[in-house]
Design a protein around this motif. Structure first.
Motif, short mmCIF file in Angstrom:
data_model
loop_
_atom_site.label_atom_id
_atom_site.label_comp_id
_atom_site.label_asym_id
_atom_site.label_seq_id
_atom_site.Cartn_x
_atom_site.Cartn_y
_atom_site.Cartn_z
N GLY A 22 0.78 -1.24 0.00
CA GLY A 22 0.00 0.00 0.00
C GLY A 22 0.81 1.29 0.00
O GLY A 22 0.26 2.37 -0.18
N LYS A 23 2.12 1.18 0.21
CA LYS A 23 2.95 2.38 0.26
C LYS A 23 3.10 2.99 -1.14
O LYS A 23 3.30 2.27 -2.11
N HIS A 24 3.02 4.32 -1.21
CA HIS A 24 3.11 5.00 -2.50
C HIS A 24 4.53 5.49 -2.77
O HIS A 24 5.24 5.90 -1.87
N PHE A 25 4.93 5.43 -4.05
CA PHE A 25 6.24 5.94 -4.46
C PHE A 25 6.05 6.85 -5.67
O PHE A 25 5.43 6.46 -6.65
N GLU A 26 6.55 8.06 -5.54
CA GLU A 26 6.49 8.98 -6.68
C GLU A 26 7.77 8.83 -7.49
O GLU A 26 8.87 8.99 -6.98
N VAL A 27 7.61 8.49 -8.75
CA VAL A 27 8.77 8.15 -9.57
C VAL A 27 8.77 8.97 -10.85
O VAL A 27 7.72 9.17 -11.46
N GLU A 28 9.93 9.47 -11.25
CA GLU A 28 10.04 10.22 -12.49
C GLU A 28 9.58 9.32 -13.65
O GLU A 28 9.88 8.14 -13.66
N GLU A 29 8.91 9.93 -14.59
CA GLU A 29 8.32 9.14 -15.68
C GLU A 29 9.33 8.23 -16.39
O GLU A 29 9.06 7.04 -16.59
N PRO A 30 10.52 8.75 -16.80
CA PRO A 30 11.43 7.84 -17.54
C PRO A 30 11.85 6.63 -16.71
O PRO A 30 12.03 5.54 -17.26
N VAL A 31 11.99 6.83 -15.40
CA VAL A 31 12.38 5.71 -14.54
C VAL A 31 11.23 4.70 -14.46
O VAL A 31 11.44 3.49 -14.60
N ALA A 32 10.02 5.21 -14.30
CA ALA A 32 8.86 4.31 -14.22
C ALA A 32 8.69 3.53 -15.52
O ALA A 32 8.30 2.36 -15.50
N MET A 33 9.05 4.17 -16.63
CA MET A 33 8.86 3.52 -17.93
C MET A 33 9.90 2.43 -18.20
O MET A 33 9.83 1.70 -19.19
N GLU A 34 10.90 2.32 -17.33
CA GLU A 34 11.84 1.21 -17.43
C GLU A 34 11.11 -0.11 -17.16
O GLU A 34 11.57 -1.18 -17.54
N MET A 35 10.01 0.00 -16.46
CA MET A 35 9.26 -1.21 -16.12
C MET A 35 8.18 -1.43 -17.16
O MET A 35 7.27 -0.63 -17.29
N GLU A 36 8.29 -2.53 -17.86
CA GLU A 36 7.32 -2.83 -18.93
C GLU A 36 5.90 -2.91 -18.37
O GLU A 36 4.94 -2.53 -19.03
N THR A 37 5.79 -3.43 -17.16
CA THR A 37 4.47 -3.58 -16.55
C THR A 37 3.79 -2.22 -16.37
O THR A 37 2.60 -2.06 -16.64
N VAL A 38 4.59 -1.23 -15.95
CA VAL A 38 4.05 0.12 -15.76
C VAL A 38 3.76 0.74 -17.13
O VAL A 38 2.71 1.35 -17.35
N LYS A 39 4.70 0.56 -18.04
CA LYS A 39 4.56 1.11 -19.38
C LYS A 39 3.27 0.63 -20.05
O LYS A 39 2.50 1.41 -20.61
N SER A 40 3.05 -0.68 -19.98
CA SER A 40 1.89 -1.25 -20.65
C SER A 40 0.60 -0.75 -20.02
O SER A 40 -0.46 -0.73 -20.64
#
Lengths: 172, 122
Positions: A22-40
Motif C-alpha cells: 500500500g505504500k506510494h512511491f512517486e517516480v520520475e516518468e522515464p524511470v517508471a517507464m523502465e518497467m514494462e508492466t508500468v509502461k503497458s
C-alpha cells in the motif's frame, strides 16, 4: 543522483506507484517507464498518467527504493557517452547485492519478473546462479526452499548418471 | 516452500539454473524432480575451433559446449583440415532448425540426433 541530462526547464512528470503493502512511491516518468508492466499500463491511455496510481501487486515496498535506484543508475549508464568504465558498473552492481540475503534476492527476482524488466531480471538471476555455483545439492535445496522429492533409489540413480559432476564441490 | 512454488510457477527457477555451467548444473539435477526435468530438455550444441593445436581445439570446444547446461550423451567430433559441408538439425527444445556449417566437434543429445535423422530422411 541528480541527472545532468535533464536540462530542460519543464518539470519532470511523476508517476505514482503503489507497492503491494500500500505504500506510494512517486517516480520520475522515464524511470517508471523502465518497467514494462508500468509502461503497458499507460499504452493508449497516456492522458491518464497524471492522476493514476499504478498498483504493483507483487512488489513489496521494502525493495522499491533499491529497484528504483537500479533503474536510475543503469539508465544513466546506458545514456552516458562515452560509456562508463566497466569497473564503475561492476562497483554499483556489487554494492547493490551487498547485504542482500538469499531471501531478499529471491523476492527481488520475483519483483523484477513481475515488473517485466529484462535487465534487472537477468542481473538478479545471474547473481542467484553465482550464489549456488559449486554448492552441494543440500545447499541448493535450502537456497530455493525446495524439498527433496526423490526416493533414495531415484536419487542414487541420478547420482550415478552424473557422477563426473560431483567432484570438486565446495563444502557448505 | 512458498518461494519455491512461485519460482517454479514463473519459470524463474529454470532461468536461474540455466545460467549454471554444465558441471554445476549436473549436480543441481539431484535437487528435485523439477530441477532434473529442466536438464532433461533436449538441445543441440555445436562449437567450432580453428586452432592448429589439437589439444587446444578439444579443450576450447569442450569449454564452450559445457558453458551452458547440457547433458552430453555423446559427442560427434570432426577433426581435420578439409572443410565439411556441415550439419542441419532440429533443436528438439525449440523445434527450430539449426545449421552448424563447419563442425570440428559436436556435442549433442539423443533426441536431437533422432530428429536430425528424421530431417535427413524426409
Amino acid at each position: 543522483m541528480a541527472s545532468s541530462s535533464s536540462s530542460s526547464s519543464t518539470q519532470v512528470k511523476k508517476i505514482t506507484l503503489k507497492a503491494a503493502d500500500g505504500k506510494h512511491f512517486e517516480v520520475e516518468e522515464p524511470v517508471a517507464m523502465e518497467m514494462e508492466t508500468v509502461k503497458s499500463f499507460f499504452v493508449g491511455n497516456e492522458d491518464a498518467m497524471k492522476d493514476m496510481v499504478v498498483p504493483l501487486l507483487n512488489v513489496s515496498s521494502e525493495h522499491m527504493p533499491a529497484i528504483l535506484d537500479f533503474y536510475r543508475n543503469h539508465s544513466e549508464f546506458r545514456k552516458r557517452t562515452p560509456p562508463p568504465p566497466a569497473e564503475e558498473v561492476k562497483a554499483f552492481n556489487e554494492a547493490f547485492l551487498e547485504n542482500k540475503s538469499d531471501e531478499q534476492l529471491m523476492e527481488m527476482i520475483m519483483a523484477a519478473n513481475f515488473l517485466n524488466t529484462k535487465e534487472l531480471l537477468n542481473f538478479l538471476t545471474e547473481a542467484a546462479a553465482n550464489r549456488i555455483k559449486n554448492k552441494s545439492v543440500e545447499y541448493v535445496r535450502a537456497f530455493f526452499g525446495i524439498e527433496n522429492d526423490f526416493t533414495p533409489e531415484e536419487e542414487a540413480r541420478i547420482r550415478a548418471e552424473n557422477e563426473w559432476a560431483f567432484d570438486g564441490l565446495d563444502e557448505d | 516452500m512458498d518461494v519455491a512454488y512461485a519460482l517454479r510457477n514463473e519459470d524463474l527457477l529454470q532461468n536461474i539454473l540455466s545460467r549454471l555451467p554444465t558441471i554445476h548444473f549436473a549436480s543441481a539435477t539431484r535437487v528435485s524432480k523439477f530441477c532434473n526435468l529442466i536438464l532433461y530438455q533436449r538441445k543441440l550444441e555445436t562449437s567450432l575451433s580453428l586452432s592448429s593445436s589439437l589439444q587446444f581445439v578439444v579443450q576450447e570446444v569442450l569449454d564452450e559446449i559445457l558453458s551452458d547446461p547440457i547433458r552430453p550423451h555423446f559427442t560427434i567430433a570432426y577433426i581435420g583440415t578439409s572443410a565439411v559441408d556441415g550439419m542441419i538439425g532440429i533443436v528438439a527444445r525449440t523445434g527450430k532448425v539449426k545449421e552448424a556449417s563447419v563442425l570440428f566437434m559436436h556435442s549433442i543429445r539423443e533426441a536431437s540426433v533422432s530428429s536430425m535423422r528424421a530431417a535427413y530422411m524426409e
